[in-house]
Write a protein that holds these residues in place. Structure first.
Motif, PDB file in Angstrom:
ATOM      1  N   ILE A 188      25.389   9.179  13.445  1.00  0.00           N
ATOM      2  CA  ILE A 188      26.568   9.428  13.813  1.00  0.00           C
ATOM      3  C   ILE A 188      26.956   9.061  15.316  1.00  0.00           C
ATOM      4  O   ILE A 188      27.989   8.359  15.652  1.00  0.00           O
ATOM      5  N   ALA A 189      25.904   9.357  16.055  1.00  0.00           N
ATOM      6  CA  ALA A 189      26.090   8.857  17.614  1.00  0.00           C
ATOM      7  C   ALA A 189      26.131   7.387  17.704  1.00  0.00           C
ATOM      8  O   ALA A 189      26.815   6.793  18.607  1.00  0.00           O
ATOM      9  N   GLY A 190      25.617   6.684  16.565  1.00  0.00           N
ATOM     10  CA  GLY A 190      25.710   5.229  16.528  1.00  0.00           C
ATOM     11  C   GLY A 190      26.851   4.675  16.026  1.00  0.00           C
ATOM     12  O   GLY A 190      27.111   3.358  15.735  1.00  0.00           O
ATOM     13  N   GLY A 191      27.754   5.420  15.545  1.00  0.00           N
ATOM     14  CA  GLY A 191      28.935   4.926  15.065  1.00  0.00           C
ATOM     15  C   GLY A 191      29.263   4.956  13.364  1.00  0.00           C
ATOM     16  O   GLY A 191      30.131   4.759  12.966  1.00  0.00           O
ATOM     17  N   ILE A 192      28.199   5.664  12.695  1.00  0.00           N
ATOM     18  CA  ILE A 192      28.381   5.895  11.154  1.00  0.00           C
ATOM     19  C   ILE A 192      29.315   6.957  10.816  1.00  0.00           C
ATOM     20  O   ILE A 192      29.071   8.151  11.435  1.00  0.00           O
ATOM     21  N   PRO A 193      30.087   6.718   9.968  1.00  0.00           N
ATOM     22  CA  PRO A 193      31.109   7.950   9.807  1.00  0.00           C
ATOM     23  C   PRO A 193      30.305   9.252   9.083  1.00  0.00           C
ATOM     24  O   PRO A 193      29.837   9.108   8.291  1.00  0.00           O
ATOM     25  N   ALA A 194      30.649  10.240   9.938  1.00  0.00           N
ATOM     26  CA  ALA A 194      29.949  11.475   9.564  1.00  0.00           C
ATOM     27  C   ALA A 194      30.264  11.945   8.119  1.00  0.00           C
ATOM     28  O   ALA A 194      29.291  12.641   7.340  1.00  0.00           O
ATOM     29  N   GLY A 195      31.586  11.798   7.575  1.00  0.00           N
ATOM     30  CA  GLY A 195      31.865  12.067   6.366  1.00  0.00           C
ATOM     31  C   GLY A 195      30.958  11.451   5.254  1.00  0.00           C
ATOM     32  O   GLY A 195      31.249  11.765   4.149  1.00  0.00           O
ATOM     33  N   ARG A 196      30.629  10.556   5.487  1.00  0.00           N
ATOM     34  CA  ARG A 196      29.684   9.537   4.628  1.00  0.00           C
ATOM     35  C   ARG A 196      28.384   9.751   4.349  1.00  0.00           C
ATOM     36  O   ARG A 196      27.416   9.113   3.856  1.00  0.00           O
ATOM     37  N   LEU A 197      27.814  10.632   5.363  1.00  0.00           N
ATOM     38  CA  LEU A 197      26.408  10.981   5.737  1.00  0.00           C
ATOM     39  C   LEU A 197      26.050  12.220   4.974  1.00  0.00           C
ATOM     40  O   LEU A 197      26.501  13.216   5.168  1.00  0.00           O
ATOM     41  N   VAL A 198      25.018  12.007   4.018  1.00  0.00           N
ATOM     42  CA  VAL A 198      24.524  13.400   3.367  1.00  0.00           C
ATOM     43  C   VAL A 198      22.972  13.436   3.747  1.00  0.00           C
ATOM     44  O   VAL A 198      22.317  12.345   4.016  1.00  0.00           O
ATOM     45  N   VAL A 199      22.214  14.530   3.895  1.00  0.00           N
ATOM     46  CA  VAL A 199      20.978  14.566   4.074  1.00  0.00           C
ATOM     47  C   VAL A 199      20.202  14.800   2.737  1.00  0.00           C
ATOM     48  O   VAL A 199      20.279  15.704   2.083  1.00  0.00           O
ATOM     49  N   LYS A 200      18.940  13.889   2.596  1.00  0.00           N
ATOM     50  CA  LYS A 200      18.262  14.125   1.443  1.00  0.00           C
ATOM     51  C   LYS A 200      16.846  13.459   1.750  1.00  0.00           C
ATOM     52  O   LYS A 200      16.753  12.373   1.892  1.00  0.00           O
ATOM     53  N   PRO A 201      15.835  14.449   2.025  1.00  0.00           N
ATOM     54  CA  PRO A 201      14.494  14.118   2.201  1.00  0.00           C
ATOM     55  C   PRO A 201      13.723  13.254   0.984  1.00  0.00           C
ATOM     56  O   PRO A 201      14.004  13.218   0.064  1.00  0.00           O
TER      57      PRO A 201
END
Length: 416
Positions: A188-201
């Motif tokens: 997100i800090a690098g400019g990737i849209p927060a709303g499109r990021l999910v966390v899956k290990p």
């Protein structure tokens, strides 16, 4: 569902290759159709200067991969396309082929490539975030961060800058999978849209099962690539500080092997051994016999499979207390944290762990419960397929809305 998995394999097989394969296998086990498109970095071996320059241009826009993907999309008709690695031969041009056919795109962020040309936030053995958030990552070129080459770094930097300008990351990828909350925030800090990021290990399959108490051994274990970012110099330095002899076994290969091997005997580490690469089943056997695993990486790891495997076996982990490893290892519950790059602190934590086997056994049991809660194959599949279905349904609704809007704009016969 029909899923197209896209991945460019590395010259030395690693965690990304294993995860891409394991996820595809899980989809097939659950009855889904998996199509595959792959390239291999070995294709660049032995190429001359002009070919290498051409590959650099292809890093920005790979025409062959674009055409290959178009053909697969047209003939295979997947519901979703899942990308793992695209550098350097596939390139983000493949996203545009998916957009042309209206197929949703998922990109797993196995490392930090989209916000750091080196992908590691590491330069000359130290953490570095000089390129984070820059539209053009010129420090990476100046320092030759990618493959220790300014030319190669320039090619990767050009790719990142071009696709930032094209807004590829914002418009052509429907969902990004980050392996940890830490990685999500960095992107997100690098400019990737927060709303499109999910966390899956990450996960492992099959589940090796927890070890029996009788299997607990009397040695420490390191498993991983023998390279600078893994903190091996600090690991050996810590072992030299120990007052008690603690056997240490190292499994893996890498560029530091020739540096490490002589030290084990020459520096009083006669109880330690470098065993090289071994099959996965043998790795698990060594884990079951270890009192603890040591993971002293300098860099911000992704979601190391070796820690997941240790947790699956019920083994506590001594890990660097920053980045994703600090998220994975809960200090004094599933293992211990050490200060980054501090071999004195590492030696103290190792000595404590060695002299407190009962406490480490309790941590190992908690690690196994953590594996069952977060890193099982079934849980991973459930999260992944839910994401696919959400994206496919969203695309379908968008297509229907577009058709409806077009129909409303077409004059009827009576109007004419």
């Amino acid at each position: 569902m029909r899923v197209l998995v896209v991945h460019e394999s590395y010259q030395q097989r690693g965690g990304e290759d294993a995860v891409a394969s394991a996820e595809a296998q899980q989809l097939e086990l659950h009855g889904h159709t998996v199509l595959r498109y792959s390239r291999h970095n070995d294709e660049l071996k032995g190429h001359g200067l002009l070919q290498i320059i051409g590959a650099g241009v292809g890093t920005v826009w790979a025409r062959r991969s674009f055409r290959d993907l178009e053909k697969l999309l047209r003939e295979g008709r997947p519901d979703v396309v899942h990308f793992h690695n695209t550098l350097p031969l596939i390139s983000p041009s493949a996203y545009y082929a998916c957009a042309r056919y209206g197929v949703p795109v998922v990109q797993t962020l196995h490392n930090y490539r989209l916000v750091c040309p080196a992908a590691t936030f590491l330069r000359e053995g130290r953490l570095c975030e000089d390129c984070l958030g820059r539209s053009v990552a010129w420090p990476a070129v100046a320092h030759g961060c990618y493959r220790k080459s300014r030319a190669a770094s320039a090619a990767v930097t050009a790719m990142l800058a071009a696709h930032r300008a094209f807004r590829t990351w914002q418009t052509k990828v429907d969902a990004y999978i980050a392996l940890s909350e830490f990685a999500r925030k960095k992107h997100i800090a690098g400019g990737i849209p927060a709303g499109r990021l999910v966390v899956k290990p990450n996960f492992i399959h099959p589940d090796p099962g927890p070890r029996a108490i009788s299997e607990t051994g009397r040695y420490a274990l390191f498993v991983g690539r023998l390279s600078e970012e893994k903190g091996l110099r600090g690991l050996l330095s810590a072992w030299k500080r120990l007052k008690e002899t603690i056997p240490l076994f190292l499994l893996g290969e890498g560029p530091m092997r020739d540096e490490i091997a002589p030290q084990l005997g020459a520096c009083g580490l006669s109880a330690s051994s470098l065993l090289g690469n071994v099959p996965r089943e043998e790795v698990l056997r060594w884990m079951r016999g270890a009192q603890f695993l040591v993971c002293p990486s300098h860099w911000f790891e992704g979601c190391p499979l070796v820690i997941v495997e240790a947790f699956a076996c019920g083994i506590p982990v001594i890990a660097t207390g920053h980045g994703p490893t600090a998220e994975m290892v809960d200090h004094r519950r599933t293992g211990l944290h050490v200060r980054p790059g501090d071999d004195v602190d590492l030696a103290e934590k190792v000595a404590w762990a060695w002299s407190h086997p009962a406490e480490m056994q309790f941590m190992g049991e908690a690690a196994r419960r953590e594996f069952e809660r977060k890193y099982s194959a079934e849980g991973n599949y459930t999260q992944l397929i839910a994401l696919y279905r959400q994206l496919a349904e969203r695309k379908s609704l968008a297509a229907q809305a577009a058709v409806g809007a077009f129909s409303d704009s077409v004059p009827t016969q009576r109007a004419l």
